[in-house]
Design a protein around this motif. Structure first.
Motif, PDB file in Angstrom:
ATOM      1  N   GLU A  77      -4.810  -4.499   3.336  1.00 28.12           N
ATOM      2  CA  GLU A  77      -5.908  -4.036   4.182  1.00 28.12           C
ATOM      3  C   GLU A  77      -5.389  -3.615   5.552  1.00 28.12           C
ATOM      4  O   GLU A  77      -5.852  -2.624   6.126  1.00 28.12           O
ATOM      5  N   LEU A  78      -4.411  -4.356   6.076  1.00 27.23           N
ATOM      6  CA  LEU A  78      -3.806  -4.009   7.358  1.00 27.23           C
ATOM      7  C   LEU A  78      -3.075  -2.670   7.278  1.00 27.23           C
ATOM      8  O   LEU A  78      -3.194  -1.818   8.177  1.00 27.23           O
ATOM      9  N   THR A  79      -2.331  -2.465   6.199  1.00 23.87           N
ATOM     10  CA  THR A  79      -1.592  -1.223   6.011  1.00 23.87           C
ATOM     11  C   THR A  79      -2.529  -0.035   5.865  1.00 23.87           C
ATOM     12  O   THR A  79      -2.267   1.045   6.411  1.00 23.87           O
ATOM     13  N   GLU A  80      -3.617  -0.210   5.140  1.00 19.05           N
ATOM     14  CA  GLU A  80      -4.578   0.878   4.954  1.00 19.05           C
ATOM     15  C   GLU A  80      -5.222   1.289   6.270  1.00 19.05           C
ATOM     16  O   GLU A  80      -5.428   2.492   6.522  1.00 19.05           O
ATOM     17  N   ARG A  81      -5.526   0.321   7.121  1.00 15.24           N
ATOM     18  CA  ARG A  81      -6.105   0.651   8.426  1.00 15.24           C
ATOM     19  C   ARG A  81      -5.088   1.382   9.303  1.00 15.24           C
ATOM     20  O   ARG A  81      -5.421   2.328  10.014  1.00 15.24           O
ATOM     21  N   LYS A  82      -3.844   0.945   9.237  1.00 15.26           N
ATOM     22  CA  LYS A  82      -2.796   1.535  10.063  1.00 15.26           C
ATOM     23  C   LYS A  82      -2.402   2.923   9.580  1.00 15.26           C
ATOM     24  O   LYS A  82      -2.213   3.848  10.392  1.00 15.26           O
ATOM     25  N   GLN A  83      -2.271   3.091   8.267  1.00 21.79           N
ATOM     26  CA  GLN A  83      -1.804   4.359   7.704  1.00 21.79           C
ATOM     27  C   GLN A  83      -2.944   5.338   7.402  1.00 21.79           C
ATOM     28  O   GLN A  83      -2.687   6.520   7.159  1.00 21.79           O
ATOM     29  N   GLN A  84      -4.182   4.832   7.403  1.00 20.77           N
ATOM     30  CA  GLN A  84      -5.337   5.655   7.044  1.00 20.77           C
ATOM     31  C   GLN A  84      -5.175   6.255   5.651  1.00 20.77           C
ATOM     32  O   GLN A  84      -5.562   7.395   5.390  1.00 20.77           O
ATOM     33  N   MET A  85      -4.592   5.457   4.758  1.00 18.23           N
ATOM     34  CA  MET A  85      -4.394   5.863   3.378  1.00 18.23           C
ATOM     35  C   MET A  85      -4.594   4.651   2.469  1.00 18.23           C
ATOM     36  O   MET A  85      -4.391   3.513   2.895  1.00 18.23           O
ATOM     37  N   LYS A  86      -4.955   4.927   1.235  1.00 17.69           N
ATOM     38  CA  LYS A  86      -5.186   3.870   0.261  1.00 17.69           C
ATOM     39  C   LYS A  86      -3.876   3.329  -0.278  1.00 17.69           C
ATOM     40  O   LYS A  86      -2.975   4.087  -0.639  1.00 17.69           O
ATOM     41  N   VAL A  87      -3.747   2.004  -0.330  1.00 18.80           N
ATOM     42  CA  VAL A  87      -2.597   1.369  -0.969  1.00 18.80           C
ATOM     43  C   VAL A  87      -2.918   1.195  -2.451  1.00 18.80           C
ATOM     44  O   VAL A  87      -3.873   0.520  -2.812  1.00 18.80           O
TER      45      VAL A  87
END
Length: 210
Positions: free
Chosen positions: A132-142
């Motif tokens: 969830e942290l990565t998705e917010r930071k990258q603005q992409m779906k993991v």
């Protein structure tokens, strides 16, 4: 004890029919070579001896490590008759962790987790938070996330996050105390070791909601 079968396969590239070995059951202590092939992601790689066509050939496989106390059943179709039969073949191993996985990458990850002495339920909670942290930071779906490494010396757990449409992963890490907090949370929720269970992000989300 390991078990290997031989099947005839037709090459999608040239049509040639050749015999190929399939490891349907792997004993970690008896077959360290197959363990290494799981970890380097070559066990399910197939190459046509006639034309060199290469493909990933995924089939049901049961991996067990009695010394470390776990069994992992790879079943691409999910909980099938093959999984039920695997449970019936190993009634004496009731005290071992039993996990169901759907892909060779998940099989590799479970082996790495349990060989590291970690709790996969707690790790799935950590992965979910990092995802969830990565998705917010990258603005992409993991789309996929995997455990990579543990270092007590560096106070670190490493993970790889595969973003939708991207081949190369994004690497994320947390301090061990984050895992320890997740471990305490996992111990408080209603999770029962029973049969081959699918321990993934969906289960982690359900347990965190509890």
């Amino acid at each position: 004890m390991s078990a290997c079968i031989t099947k005839e396969l037709s090459c999608p590239g040239c049509g040639a029919v050749n015999k190929s070995r399939m490891w349907v059951e792997i004993d970690a202590s008896a077959d360290p070579e197959q363990r290494e092939q799981i970890l380097n992601e070559t066990l399910f790689c197939w190459e046509c001896p006639d034309c060199g066509y290469r493909a990933q050939m995924v089939y049901p496989c049961l991996y067990h490590d009695k010394e470390r106390g776990f069994l992992v059943c790879l079943s691409p179709a999910g909980r099938t008759q093959q999984v039920i039969e695997a449970e019936q073949r190993h009634p004496a191993l009731a005290g071992l962790k039993k996990r169901l996985v759907l892909t060779p990458a998940e099989l590799k990850e479970k082996v790495m987790i349990f060989e590291s002495g970690l709790n996969d339920v707690a790790l799935e909670m950590v992965k979910l938070a990092l995802q969830e942290l990565t998705e917010r930071k990258q603005q992409m779906k993991v789309e996929k996330a995997f455990f990579l490494t543990q270092s007590e010396e560096l106070d670190y757990l490493g993970f790889s996050m595969f973003l939708r449409g991207e081949e190369k992963p994004v690497y994320q890490g947390v301090r061990l105390e984050v895992y320890e907090k997740s471990l305490r949370a996992a111990e408080r929720v209603d999770f029962q070791e029973s049969g081959f269970q699918l321990v993934d992000s969906a289960l982690a989300r359900t347990l965190l909601e509890q």
